[in-house]
Scaffold this motif. Structure first.
Motif, PDB file in Angstrom:
ATOM      1  N   TYR A   1       0.810  -1.221   0.000  1.00 44.76           N
ATOM      2  CA  TYR A   1       0.000   0.000   0.000  1.00 44.76           C
ATOM      3  C   TYR A   1       0.845   1.275   0.000  1.00 44.76           C
TER       4      TYR A   1
ATOM      5  N   ASP B   1       2.725   4.351  -1.566  1.00 47.95           N
ATOM      6  CA  ASP B   1       2.678   5.066  -2.842  1.00 47.95           C
ATOM      7  C   ASP B   1       4.077   5.253  -3.410  1.00 47.95           C
TER       8      ASP B   1
ATOM      9  N   ASP C   1       0.919   4.620  -8.031  1.00 41.54           N
ATOM     10  CA  ASP C   1       1.196   6.011  -7.689  1.00 41.54           C
ATOM     11  C   ASP C   1       0.631   6.407  -6.336  1.00 41.54           C
ATOM     12  N   ASP C   2      -0.597   5.978  -6.033  1.00 39.87           N
ATOM     13  CA  ASP C   2      -1.214   6.380  -4.762  1.00 39.87           C
ATOM     14  C   ASP C   2      -1.231   5.250  -3.737  1.00 39.87           C
ATOM     15  N   GLY C   3      -0.598   4.113  -4.064  1.00 39.47           N
ATOM     16  CA  GLY C   3      -0.520   3.000  -3.128  1.00 39.47           C
ATOM     17  C   GLY C   3      -1.764   2.137  -3.047  1.00 39.47           C
TER      18      GLY C   3
ATOM     19  N   ASP D   1      -3.436   0.468  -5.833  1.00 43.64           N
ATOM     20  CA  ASP D   1      -3.762  -0.397  -6.973  1.00 43.64           C
ATOM     21  C   ASP D   1      -4.326  -1.734  -6.511  1.00 43.64           C
TER      22      ASP D   1
ATOM     23  N   SER E   1      -2.027   5.546   3.199  1.00 41.73           N
ATOM     24  CA  SER E   1      -2.855   5.723   2.005  1.00 41.73           C
ATOM     25  C   SER E   1      -4.342   5.857   2.344  1.00 41.73           C
TER      26      SER E   1
ATOM     27  N   ALA F   1      -6.418   8.801   0.718  1.00 39.24           N
ATOM     28  CA  ALA F   1      -6.660   8.570  -0.709  1.00 39.24           C
ATOM     29  C   ALA F   1      -7.723   7.502  -0.902  1.00 39.24           C
TER      30      ALA F   1
END
Length: 301
Positions: A210, A212, A235-237, A239, A265, A268
């Protein structure tokens, strides 16, 4: 360090206390990072010195003044020097880590156990679980520590440990054997749910990758030594967690519970899934970014 310098140190440093003090000083001077079982130089030095001396626990303060043989001094010094020179987490040097009061084998194939979920497991996932789960899945299991700890917490449950990494699963198998739980715990190779068949679970727990991209690139060397597949997730952890949330409902029983760690994360994640009523769990011993969702909560997706 030259042999001459090492020989001099072995003459100057005599007791367990000497080596712990020297090791802690060297760790601080080298700017080492702590976060894989200890959070300070002194405790890390104690852990490594005792391991080198084949002393598993520090339960007698008198041991600090015990004098070491020459061979013991060299062994301790070599381990402390490796910690500084290689920047490996201490758990990789000892091959052991504690989680939820249990000892596990770890090496560079898996992350070092450190999830705050240990506290949740010790409490039986109360108040979110009102009945003992019969089927449990530990997804992204790594060393198997979370799932095996769950097997201890729920002695009648069947537990699946899944991971995309076959190397990690080899470590999990070692820990299944170590804790003698093979009758109830099995390790399965799977990318998310793809290799798990049609099994449904009363409890799914996951400590997935997790981190990013920015945090991953800036992590201290000790974290860079861990397998990147267990840390980074886009990119933001998120996916992996996005996929998990979209697929988890069909693998949960109607009264099932999903518990996932996403660390830093979490803002986000809330922004990405405003329709989900995340319950963010608070921990007495520290830690954050772990959410719980009931099976019916996922019907909103």
């Amino acid at each position: 360090m030259t042999l001459e310098v090492s020989a001099q140190l072995c003459r100057d440093l005599v007791t367990v206390r000497d080596y712990v003090r020297w090791g802690a000083s060297q760790f601080n001077a080298a700017g080492l990072y702590f976060g894989h079982g200890t959070d300070n130089a002194w405790d890390e030095a104690v852990q490594l010195v005792l391991h080198a001396l084949h002393l598993s626990e520090f339960n007698n303060a008198q041991i600090l003044d015990a004098r070491l043989t020459e061979d013991e001094r060299m062994a301790v010094l070599a381990l402390l020097e490796r910690r500084v020179d290689e920047r490996l987490p201490g758990a990789y040097l000892t091959g052991e880590a504690w989680f939820a009061g249990l000892k596990f084998h770890v090496d560079e194939r898996v992350l070092v156990p450190r999830s705050p979920m240990a506290e949740l497991i010790e409490k039986g996932f109360e108040p979110w679980l009102t009945e003992e789960p019969a089927q449990i899945l530990d997804m992204c299991t790594g060393s198997g520590c979370i799932g095996i700890a769950c097997a201890y917490a729920f002695p009648d449950a069947q537990v699946d440990l899944s991971d995309i990494s076959e190397e990690a699963l080899a470590v999990a198998e070692q820990n299944i054997a170590r804790h003698q739980v093979a009758e109830r715990v099995r390790a399965l190779h799977s990318d998310l749910f793809a290799g798990l068949g049609n099994q449904r679970y009363d409890l799914i727990v996951s400590n997935p990758p997790y981190v990013d991209a920015r945090d991953l690139a800036e992590m201290p060397a000790e974290y860079q030594a861990e397998p990147s597949v267990g840390l980074g997730s886009g990119d933001d952890g998120l996916d992996f967690t996005r996929r998990l949330l979209r697929e988890a409902r069909q693998y949960l029983t109607d009264q099932g519970l999903l518990v996932v760690e996403v660390g830093n994360s979490w803002p986000a994640l809330e922004q990405a899934f405003p329709e989900l009523p995340f319950t963010w769990i608070e921990f007495e011993r520290g830690g954050h970014g772990v959410f719980a969702l009931r099976a019916q909560d996922l019907d909103a997706l």
